[in-house]
Design a protein around this motif. Structure first.
Motif, short mmCIF file in Angstrom:
data_model
loop_
_atom_site.label_atom_id
_atom_site.label_comp_id
_atom_site.label_asym_id
_atom_site.label_seq_id
_atom_site.Cartn_x
_atom_site.Cartn_y
_atom_site.Cartn_z
N ASN A 103 48.85 35.04 33.56
CA ASN A 103 48.70 35.61 34.91
C ASN A 103 48.44 37.11 34.88
OD1 ASN A 103 49.11 33.11 36.11
ND2 ASN A 103 51.32 33.39 36.25
N LEU A 104 49.21 37.84 34.05
CA LEU A 104 49.05 39.29 33.99
C LEU A 104 47.72 39.66 33.35
CD1 LEU A 104 50.03 42.14 34.40
CD2 LEU A 104 51.37 41.94 32.29
N GLY A 105 47.40 39.03 32.22
CA GLY A 105 46.14 39.34 31.55
C GLY A 105 44.94 39.08 32.44
N ALA A 106 44.98 37.97 33.17
CA ALA A 106 43.88 37.64 34.08
C ALA A 106 43.80 38.64 35.23
CB ALA A 106 44.07 36.23 34.63
N ALA A 107 44.97 39.07 35.73
CA ALA A 107 44.97 40.06 36.80
C ALA A 107 44.36 41.38 36.34
CB ALA A 107 46.40 40.28 37.29
N LEU A 108 44.69 41.80 35.12
CA LEU A 108 44.11 43.03 34.58
C LEU A 108 42.60 42.89 34.39
CD1 LEU A 108 46.82 44.02 31.94
CD2 LEU A 108 46.37 45.13 34.14
N ALA A 109 42.18 41.71 33.92
CA ALA A 109 40.75 41.47 33.70
C ALA A 109 39.98 41.56 35.02
CB ALA A 109 40.53 40.11 33.06
N ASN A 110 40.62 41.16 36.11
CA ASN A 110 39.97 41.16 37.42
C ASN A 110 40.09 42.50 38.15
OD1 ASN A 110 38.86 38.39 38.39
ND2 ASN A 110 40.74 37.86 37.30
N TYR A 111 40.86 43.44 37.57
CA TYR A 111 41.04 44.73 38.23
C TYR A 111 39.74 45.52 38.21
CZ TYR A 111 42.71 49.50 39.07
OH TYR A 111 42.89 50.77 39.57
N GLY A 112 39.28 45.92 39.38
CA GLY A 112 37.99 46.59 39.47
C GLY A 112 38.03 48.08 39.22
N GLY A 113 39.22 48.65 39.04
CA GLY A 113 39.32 50.09 38.88
C GLY A 113 39.03 50.61 37.49
N PHE A 114 38.97 49.73 36.49
CA PHE A 114 38.74 50.19 35.12
C PHE A 114 37.35 50.81 34.96
CE2 PHE A 114 41.96 46.83 33.70
CZ PHE A 114 42.97 47.77 33.60
N ALA A 115 36.33 50.11 35.46
CA ALA A 115 34.95 50.55 35.23
C ALA A 115 34.69 51.94 35.78
CB ALA A 115 33.99 49.54 35.84
N ALA A 122 35.72 44.51 27.47
CA ALA A 122 34.67 43.96 26.62
C ALA A 122 35.01 42.57 26.10
CB ALA A 122 34.40 44.89 25.43
N ALA A 123 36.31 42.24 26.03
CA ALA A 123 36.69 40.95 25.45
C ALA A 123 38.04 40.51 25.99
CB ALA A 123 36.75 41.06 23.93
N LEU A 124 38.15 39.19 26.18
CA LEU A 124 39.40 38.54 26.57
C LEU A 124 39.75 37.54 25.48
CD1 LEU A 124 38.62 37.81 30.34
CD2 LEU A 124 39.75 39.82 29.37
N ILE A 125 40.99 37.63 24.97
CA ILE A 125 41.38 36.84 23.80
C ILE A 125 42.69 36.12 24.09
CG2 ILE A 125 41.85 36.93 21.31
CD1 ILE A 125 40.40 39.67 21.28
N ASP A 126 42.78 34.85 23.68
CA ASP A 126 44.00 34.08 23.91
C ASP A 126 44.20 33.09 22.78
OD1 ASP A 126 45.95 33.64 26.47
OD2 ASP A 126 45.72 31.78 25.33
N ALA A 127 45.48 32.75 22.51
CA ALA A 127 45.81 31.83 21.41
C ALA A 127 45.68 30.37 21.80
CB ALA A 127 47.23 32.11 20.91
N PRO A 135 35.82 31.10 31.79
CA PRO A 135 35.44 32.41 32.34
C PRO A 135 36.55 33.02 33.19
CG PRO A 135 34.39 30.67 33.60
CD PRO A 135 35.14 29.99 32.48
N VAL A 136 36.89 34.27 32.90
CA VAL A 136 37.84 35.04 33.70
C VAL A 136 37.18 36.37 34.02
CG1 VAL A 136 40.10 36.16 33.75
CG2 VAL A 136 39.85 33.94 32.63
#
Length: 257
Positions: A103-115, A122-127, A135-136
């Motif tokens: 949940n947290l990783g996905a929320a950070l990936a969707n945060y629009g303020g980084f760009a 650049a990459a999303l990684i999970d075990a 796609p996230v």
């Protein structure tokens, strides 16, 4: 476009204190808000208030950047935005890899303020093998088995760990071995890293506990104030006469009841 692997900010080589570095993003946020409102200049007092610091500390911080403002005019907002962005290394592209797409990783990936602040996810990684290819935020999740290749292919030097605490150190070790030199850790555990690797820890539970302390203290102060007020409203204590033996027999004395 330059990537994070080819350049690092010059704050250390220029001798800027870490406490000042930690405040630069606060100034940048306040300045960006002023810039968006087309405010051309700002005084140290106004900017300090917007950033939540005192004006003397702000002027000292800006002296490390070589920016002293103009007496009677203040600081040029656009120039300070550029100057602080350059000092923080935000005038270039910083590829970021997020490891742990819950949940947290996905929320950070969707945060629009980084760009807008110079960071590109650049990459999303999970075990979890079931997550591979999912796609996230428009980016396909990749498996941790390919972590080394993913870091190398994307030139990643900043890693974000959002895994459970038991997996965080192993992920950290693999990121460092792959060439990552800066880590933002959201896992509730302390990471051990070699010299030359920077770690910033974000623990929301600790922040909440600190707020709980302050709430408890305020409640205690409120209770004490109510007790003082009740004491002020209470009727005054009356003196009660008692007898003491004197040389001529009993004599009255006044003692508090």
């Amino acid at each position: 476009m330059a990537t994070g692997r080819t350049h690092r900010p010059a704050t250390r080589s220029r001798g800027i204190p870490e406490a000042t570095v930690a405040r630069l993003p606060l100034y940048l946020r306040a300045l960006t808000a002023l810039s968006e409102r087309s405010v051309p200049t700002v005084s140290s007092e106004e900017l300090a208030a917007a950033a939540g610091v005192n004006s003397a500390k702000l002027r000292k911080d800006f002296s490390y950047l070589g920016s002293y403002g103009t007496r009677g005019v203040g600081y040029d907002v656009e120039y300070l935005v550029y100057q602080i962005s350059r000092e923080l290394g935000l005038t270039q592209d910083w590829p970021v890899a997020i490891v742990g797409i819950g949940n947290l990783g996905a929320a950070l990936a969707n945060y629009g303020g980084f760009a807008s602040r110079g960071f590109r996810v650049a990459a999303l990684i999970d075990a979890d093998p079931a997550m591979a290819g999912t796609p996230v935020a428009g980016i396909a999740v990749q498996h941790t088995d390919d972590l080394d290749r993913i870091i190398s292919d994307n030139g990643v030097s900043i890693g974000v760990i959002t895994t459970p605490p038991g997996a965080a150190q192993q992920v950290c070790d693999r990121l460092v071995a792959a060439g990552v030199t800066s880590i933002l850790n959201f896992a509730p555990t302390v990471l051990s890293v070699p010299e030359g690797v920077d770690v910033r820890k974000v623990d929301l539970s600790i922040e909440l506990q600190i707020l709980a302390f302050h709430e408890q203290r305020k409640a205690g102060e409120g209770a004490a104030a109510e007790g003082d007020a009740a004491a002020d409203d209470a009727p005054p204590m009356r003196a009660t006469p008692v007898s003491r033996k004197g040389p001529d027999g009993d004599m009255p004395a006044v003692m508090p009841a």
